[in-house]
Design a protein around this motif. Sequence first.
Motif, PDB file in Angstrom:
ATOM      1  N   SER A 251      -4.381  -6.737   0.059  1.00 32.29           N
ATOM      2  CA  SER A 251      -3.911  -5.464   0.620  1.00 32.29           C
ATOM      3  C   SER A 251      -4.047  -5.370   2.127  1.00 32.29           C
ATOM      4  O   SER A 251      -3.382  -4.555   2.766  1.00 32.29           O
ATOM      5  CB  SER A 251      -4.655  -4.298  -0.042  1.00 32.29           C
TER       6      SER A 251
ATOM      7  N   ILE B 204      -7.356   3.593  -1.112  1.00 34.42           N
ATOM      8  CA  ILE B 204      -6.897   3.399  -2.495  1.00 34.42           C
ATOM      9  C   ILE B 204      -7.694   4.267  -3.456  1.00 34.42           C
ATOM     10  O   ILE B 204      -7.125   4.912  -4.349  1.00 34.42           O
ATOM     11  CB  ILE B 204      -6.976   1.910  -2.878  1.00 34.42           C
TER      12      ILE B 204
ATOM     13  N   ARG C 238       0.832  -1.207   0.000  1.00 29.39           N
ATOM     14  CA  ARG C 238       0.000   0.000   0.000  1.00 29.39           C
ATOM     15  C   ARG C 238       0.867   1.257   0.000  1.00 29.39           C
ATOM     16  O   ARG C 238       0.582   2.232  -0.701  1.00 29.39           O
ATOM     17  CB  ARG C 238      -0.933   0.010   1.213  1.00 29.39           C
TER      18      ARG C 238
END
Length: 259
Positions: A39, A53, A15
């Motif tokens: 993730s 995101i 990330r």
Amino acid sequence: MKFLIIGDVVGEPGRNILFKYLEKRKQNYDFIIVNAENSAGGFGITPKIAEQIFARGADVITLGNHSWDKKEIYPYINETKNLIRPINFTKEAPGNGYTIVEKNGKKVAVVNAQGKVFMPPIACPFLALDEIIPEIRKETNIIIVDFHAEATSEKQAMGWNLTGKVSAMYGTHTHTQTADEKILPGGTAYLTDAGMTGGHDGILGMNKKESIQRFKDGMPSRYSVCEENVKINGLEVEVNENTGKAEKIRRINMHYDEV
């Protein structure tokens, strides 16, 4: 139209490099797609991470066989059309297998599918895509497919199955980037696997110690995310907005310090 496509993001290291890359370079792209099924600590995704995101510039997030590892994603995926899971999951599964996003006056379809070979039992991805692609083409000819699959042969077969029908088809899941990027006849950009965004001095983004021990003794072990040699993997694809055909494809493989 220039696309940025990011391979499987693994845990916090993945990330972090993704966010760094997007902060510096997202203005270079018209559309951004991120596979984020690993993730959250290497397994699944949470609503909080999905929102992070999206906030950094992703237009669509795709998933895979770890879609349901975090139970809190169930209601969120029903409410969030740009977070998609494989289309060949059972129809009773939460969420959707594709989405159509209008951006800068152009409609882009992103489809997620999962392979059958060496993967958990699932409906045929070939039949699922053969059924849905003609319907999507009635609305747009710009179509990107994330095929989350293990076997190279199955990914290659899917590429040839979709050539001339979609703008790009790339593989995810193996966490190992391949070097066979090409534009297939009919204008379909293809890459067998986009690779992994995370720690590359481990095993598929996880630390070596637990993985090696499991191979030795076969006993269950709790994996931890690798934080060494963090890289971002993915690809860039340029698509003709009028024809929907790919014109250029380039792999991305950059170390954290290079981003």
